[in-house]
Design an enzyme around this catalytic site. Structure first.
Site, mmCIF file in Angstrom:
data_model
loop_
_atom_site.group_PDB
_atom_site.id
_atom_site.type_symbol
_atom_site.label_atom_id
_atom_site.label_comp_id
_atom_site.label_asym_id
_atom_site.label_seq_id
_atom_site.Cartn_x
_atom_site.Cartn_y
_atom_site.Cartn_z
ATOM 1 N N GLY A 125 0.826 -1.215 0.000
ATOM 2 C CA GLY A 125 0.000 0.000 0.000
ATOM 3 C C GLY A 125 0.856 1.258 0.000
ATOM 4 O O GLY A 125 2.079 1.205 -0.176
ATOM 5 N N THR A 166 -6.191 -2.371 -1.730
ATOM 6 C CA THR A 166 -5.827 -1.023 -2.205
ATOM 7 C C THR A 166 -4.332 -0.931 -2.506
ATOM 8 O O THR A 166 -3.857 0.125 -2.910
ATOM 9 C CB THR A 166 -6.209 0.050 -1.162
ATOM 10 O OG1 THR A 166 -5.683 -0.345 0.110
ATOM 11 C CG2 THR A 166 -7.705 0.218 -1.067
ATOM 12 N N ILE A 224 -1.634 -16.902 9.931
ATOM 13 C CA ILE A 224 -0.460 -17.241 9.119
ATOM 14 C C ILE A 224 0.705 -17.572 10.056
ATOM 15 O O ILE A 224 0.841 -16.963 11.123
ATOM 16 C CB ILE A 224 -0.099 -16.100 8.136
ATOM 17 C CG1 ILE A 224 1.010 -16.542 7.157
ATOM 18 C CG2 ILE A 224 0.269 -14.813 8.867
ATOM 19 C CD1 ILE A 224 1.156 -15.625 5.952
ATOM 20 N N LEU A 270 0.136 -2.659 9.172
ATOM 21 C CA LEU A 270 -0.463 -1.538 8.435
ATOM 22 C C LEU A 270 -1.664 -1.981 7.601
ATOM 23 O O LEU A 270 -2.316 -1.143 6.969
ATOM 24 C CB LEU A 270 0.584 -0.903 7.503
ATOM 25 C CG LEU A 270 1.452 0.223 8.083
ATOM 26 C CD1 LEU A 270 2.212 -0.236 9.311
ATOM 27 C CD2 LEU A 270 2.429 0.740 7.035
ATOM 28 N N ASN A 308 -4.942 -12.000 14.835
ATOM 29 C CA ASN A 308 -3.994 -12.910 14.170
ATOM 30 C C ASN A 308 -2.563 -12.396 14.261
ATOM 31 O O ASN A 308 -1.627 -13.159 14.518
ATOM 32 C CB ASN A 308 -4.387 -13.117 12.711
ATOM 33 C CG ASN A 308 -5.587 -14.031 12.563
ATOM 34 O OD1 ASN A 308 -5.798 -14.921 13.398
ATOM 35 N ND2 ASN A 308 -6.379 -13.821 11.532
ATOM 36 N N LYS A 359 2.920 -13.028 19.636
ATOM 37 C CA LYS A 359 3.019 -13.758 20.907
ATOM 38 C C LYS A 359 3.782 -15.069 20.714
ATOM 39 O O LYS A 359 4.686 -15.402 21.486
ATOM 40 C CB LYS A 359 1.592 -14.037 21.407
ATOM 41 C CG LYS A 359 1.503 -14.788 22.708
ATOM 42 C CD LYS A 359 0.034 -15.009 23.058
ATOM 43 C CE LYS A 359 -0.105 -16.217 23.962
ATOM 44 N NZ LYS A 359 -1.513 -16.640 24.081
ATOM 45 N N TYR A 390 -14.274 1.868 10.639
ATOM 46 C CA TYR A 390 -12.843 2.211 10.707
ATOM 47 C C TYR A 390 -12.487 2.752 12.093
ATOM 48 O O TYR A 390 -11.572 2.242 12.742
ATOM 49 C CB TYR A 390 -12.544 3.242 9.622
ATOM 50 C CG TYR A 390 -11.092 3.622 9.478
ATOM 51 C CD1 TYR A 390 -10.181 2.773 8.848
ATOM 52 C CD2 TYR A 390 -10.621 4.846 9.952
ATOM 53 C CE1 TYR A 390 -8.850 3.140 8.685
ATOM 54 C CE2 TYR A 390 -9.291 5.216 9.791
ATOM 55 C CZ TYR A 390 -8.414 4.359 9.162
ATOM 56 O OH TYR A 390 -7.096 4.719 9.006
ATOM 57 N N LYS A 426 -10.403 0.576 14.666
ATOM 58 C CA LYS A 426 -9.060 0.959 15.116
ATOM 59 C C LYS A 426 -9.012 1.122 16.639
ATOM 60 O O LYS A 426 -7.957 0.915 17.261
ATOM 61 C CB LYS A 426 -8.631 2.256 14.431
ATOM 62 C CG LYS A 426 -8.354 2.108 12.943
ATOM 63 C CD LYS A 426 -7.012 1.434 12.674
ATOM 64 C CE LYS A 426 -6.655 1.433 11.197
ATOM 65 N NZ LYS A 426 -5.338 0.853 10.922
ATOM 66 N N TYR A 453 -3.310 -7.753 24.996
ATOM 67 C CA TYR A 453 -2.255 -8.758 24.762
ATOM 68 C C TYR A 453 -0.976 -8.360 25.507
ATOM 69 O O TYR A 453 -0.223 -9.227 25.964
ATOM 70 C CB TYR A 453 -1.960 -8.903 23.262
ATOM 71 C CG TYR A 453 -2.777 -9.978 22.593
ATOM 72 C CD1 TYR A 453 -4.105 -9.761 22.245
ATOM 73 C CD2 TYR A 453 -2.221 -11.232 22.304
ATOM 74 C CE1 TYR A 453 -4.858 -10.742 21.623
ATOM 75 C CE2 TYR A 453 -2.976 -12.223 21.683
ATOM 76 C CZ TYR A 453 -4.282 -11.976 21.344
ATOM 77 O OH TYR A 453 -5.017 -12.960 20.737
HETATM 78 P P1 NAD Z 1 -3.501 1.964 1.808
HETATM 79 O O1 NAD Z 1 -4.929 1.660 1.568
HETATM 80 O O2 NAD Z 1 -2.692 2.533 0.700
HETATM 81 O O3 NAD Z 1 -2.721 0.676 2.325
HETATM 82 C C1 NAD Z 1 -3.321 -0.364 3.031
HETATM 83 C C2 NAD Z 1 -2.748 -1.672 2.536
HETATM 84 O O4 NAD Z 1 -3.297 -2.758 3.297
HETATM 85 C C3 NAD Z 1 -3.103 -1.948 1.068
HETATM 86 O O5 NAD Z 1 -1.947 -2.404 0.405
HETATM 87 C C4 NAD Z 1 -4.157 -3.036 1.157
HETATM 88 O O6 NAD Z 1 -4.196 -3.845 0.003
HETATM 89 C C5 NAD Z 1 -3.729 -3.772 2.412
HETATM 90 N N1 NAD Z 1 -4.832 -4.503 3.088
HETATM 91 C C6 NAD Z 1 -6.053 -4.029 3.422
HETATM 92 N N2 NAD Z 1 -6.754 -4.949 4.085
HETATM 93 C C7 NAD Z 1 -5.954 -6.048 4.183
HETATM 94 C C8 NAD Z 1 -6.110 -7.334 4.754
HETATM 95 N N3 NAD Z 1 -7.264 -7.693 5.347
HETATM 96 N N4 NAD Z 1 -5.084 -8.218 4.660
HETATM 97 C C9 NAD Z 1 -3.927 -7.878 4.029
HETATM 98 N N5 NAD Z 1 -3.725 -6.669 3.465
HETATM 99 C C10 NAD Z 1 -4.719 -5.763 3.556
HETATM 100 O O7 NAD Z 1 -3.474 2.935 3.086
HETATM 101 P P2 NAD Z 1 -2.265 3.712 3.786
HETATM 102 O O8 NAD Z 1 -2.579 5.150 3.737
HETATM 103 O O9 NAD Z 1 -0.978 3.224 3.305
HETATM 104 O O10 NAD Z 1 -2.482 3.250 5.293
HETATM 105 C C11 NAD Z 1 -1.679 2.246 5.898
HETATM 106 C C12 NAD Z 1 -2.089 2.094 7.359
HETATM 107 O O11 NAD Z 1 -1.901 3.338 8.053
HETATM 108 C C13 NAD Z 1 -3.550 1.711 7.555
HETATM 109 O O12 NAD Z 1 -3.639 0.798 8.629
HETATM 110 C C14 NAD Z 1 -4.208 3.008 7.922
HETATM 111 O O13 NAD Z 1 -5.351 2.814 8.720
HETATM 112 C C15 NAD Z 1 -3.095 3.715 8.682
HETATM 113 N N6 NAD Z 1 -3.268 5.178 8.641
HETATM 114 C C16 NAD Z 1 -3.023 5.869 7.493
HETATM 115 C C17 NAD Z 1 -3.228 7.232 7.481
HETATM 116 C C18 NAD Z 1 -2.945 8.064 6.255
HETATM 117 O O14 NAD Z 1 -3.223 9.258 6.280
HETATM 118 N N7 NAD Z 1 -2.397 7.548 5.197
HETATM 119 C C19 NAD Z 1 -3.691 7.895 8.625
HETATM 120 C C20 NAD Z 1 -3.964 7.139 9.754
HETATM 121 C C21 NAD Z 1 -3.744 5.785 9.768
#
Ligand code: NAD
Ligand code: UDP
Length: 312
Positions: free
Chosen positions: A12, A37, A63, A73, A99, A105, A145, A149, A159
């Site tokens: 991502g 995404t 896994i 992430l 998971n 753990k 969301y 979170k 945990y």
């Molecule tokens: P993004 O959507 O580009 O990346 C998320 C990635 O997780 C993608 O590659 C997607 O394919 C993968 N993914 C989603 N669900 C999945 C699952 N069930 N199993 C395996 N892979 C999965 O978003 P990002 O902006 O890169 O965000 C990354 C993390 O940071 C997220 O957890 C998001 O909540 C957190 N975050 C981002 C922001 C921001 O502004 N970018 C702000 C706060 C928190």
């Protein structure tokens, strides 16, 4: 010491930058993604390396891996994408986090959870400090969301207290940079793509709501420092405290792209937070960190990136 590090969501936007950074520090990276995404082109130049491995997997399924650290992430971050299948978003943040904590753990790995400023909801405390409990609608369209979170943070601490899992929680504020999708749907990418296409910039509501935008390189460094810090578990706010209205952002994008686009107004989505700015005093103290790249400079980089994406 060279570590083997799992980055979930590694294909991502943030995950791809983090993976590249960790490899540059001399670590081995297992990049795990279900490609909802994320996309392979974000990590194209990493594949083929001996110290990089790509795993197609969904974290809602268990896994077995042997790793030293986990950056969790995996989760869609744009409202458009996390609202597309809200039940799946909750599963990712509950079953998926369980998971990853179970894995941590079992193998004794340290785990960092990518939490979010959304745990503060539509905040009544401004700027937001880590001790604020938030103002979140539990039954709205953002809840999958926000509440997801929040439960993820609860699981992390449980945990930690119950099983002594070594945890880190980063509350990430709005972050932008290259590798965002053209169709990401978040405001920075929407405005830039619209401006470059000569389309109207879509402002939701009156445009006076605020956000504080952090460039991805600054954020990645903070995530790494938090992971490497000796004992501080967080939660820790990570973001750039310079706050802008969406109207100001639109003006900057129009100016920097030299576009003739104008702004148009569309309805404000339900529960859209009115204001957001991180108080990063704790991150300054604990990580000796603060963002270096300011909005104008960061936007220029992202504009160049989207110019290439659109011409490709
Ligand atoms: P993004 O959507 O580009 O990346 C998320 C990635 O997780 C993608 O590659 C997607 O394919 C993968 N993914 C989603 N669900 C999945 C699952 N069930 N199993 C395996 N892979 C999965 O978003 P990002 O902006 O890169 O965000 C990354 C993390 O940071 C997220 O957890 C998001 O909540 C957190 N975050 C981002 C922001 C921001 O502004 N970018 C702000 C706060 C928190
Ligand atoms: N927004 C906007 N136009 C867009 C996309 C978003 O005005 O094309 C607004 C949105 O309503 C919100 C802010 O920009 O007030 C930030 O939205 P984004 O989806 O980027 O992040 P989040 O709301 O999750 O912070």
């Amino acid at each position: 010491m060279k570590k083997r590090i799992l980055v979930t969501g590694g294909a991502g936007f943030i995950g791809s930058h983090l993976s590249r950074f960790l490899l540059a520090q001399g670590h081995e990276v297992l990049c795990l993604d279900n490609f909802f995404t994320g996309r392979k082109s974000n990590i194209n130049e990493l594949s083929g390396r001996q110290d990089f491995e790509l795993i197609r997997h969904d974290i809602i399924e268990p896994i077995l891996l042997e790793v030293d650290q986990i950056y969790n992430l995996a989760c869609p971050a744009s409202p458009v994408h996390y609202q597309y299948n809200p039940v799946k978003t909750v599963k990712t943040n509950v079953m998926g986090v369980i998971n990853m904590l179970g894995l941590a753990k079992r193998v004794g790995a340290r785990i960092l959870q990518a939490s979010t400023s959304e745990v503060y909801g539509d905040p009544e405390v401004h700027p937001q400090t880590e001790d604020y409990w938030g103002h979140v609608n539990p039954i709205g369209i953002r809840s999958c969301y926000d509440e997801g979170k929040r439960v993820a943070e609860t699981l992390m601490l449980d945990y930690h207290r119950q099983n002594r899992v070594d945890i880190r929680i980063a509350r990430i504020f709005n972050t932008y940079g290259p590798n965002m999708l053209v169709a990401d749907g978040r405001v920075v990418s929407n405005f830039i793509v619209q401006a470059l296409r000569g389309a109207d910039l879509t402002i939701y509501g009156d445009g006076r709501q605020t956000r504080s935008f952090c460039y991805v390189d600054d954020l990645v460094l903070a995530l790494y420092r938090l992971m490497e810090s000796s004992s501080f578990t967080g939660p820790l706010n990570l973001g750039n405290p310079h706050e802008f209205t969406m109207l100001e952002l639109a003006e900057q994008v129009i100016e920097l792209t030299g576009s003739r686009s104008r702004v148009i107004y569309q309805p404000l989505p339900e529960d859209d937070p009115a204001q957001r700015q991180p108080n990063i005093a704790k991150a300054r103290k604990e990580l000796n960190w603060e963002p270096r790249i300011q909005l104008k400079e960061g936007l220029k980089q992202v504009i160049d990136y989207f110019r290439q994406e659109l011409s490709a």
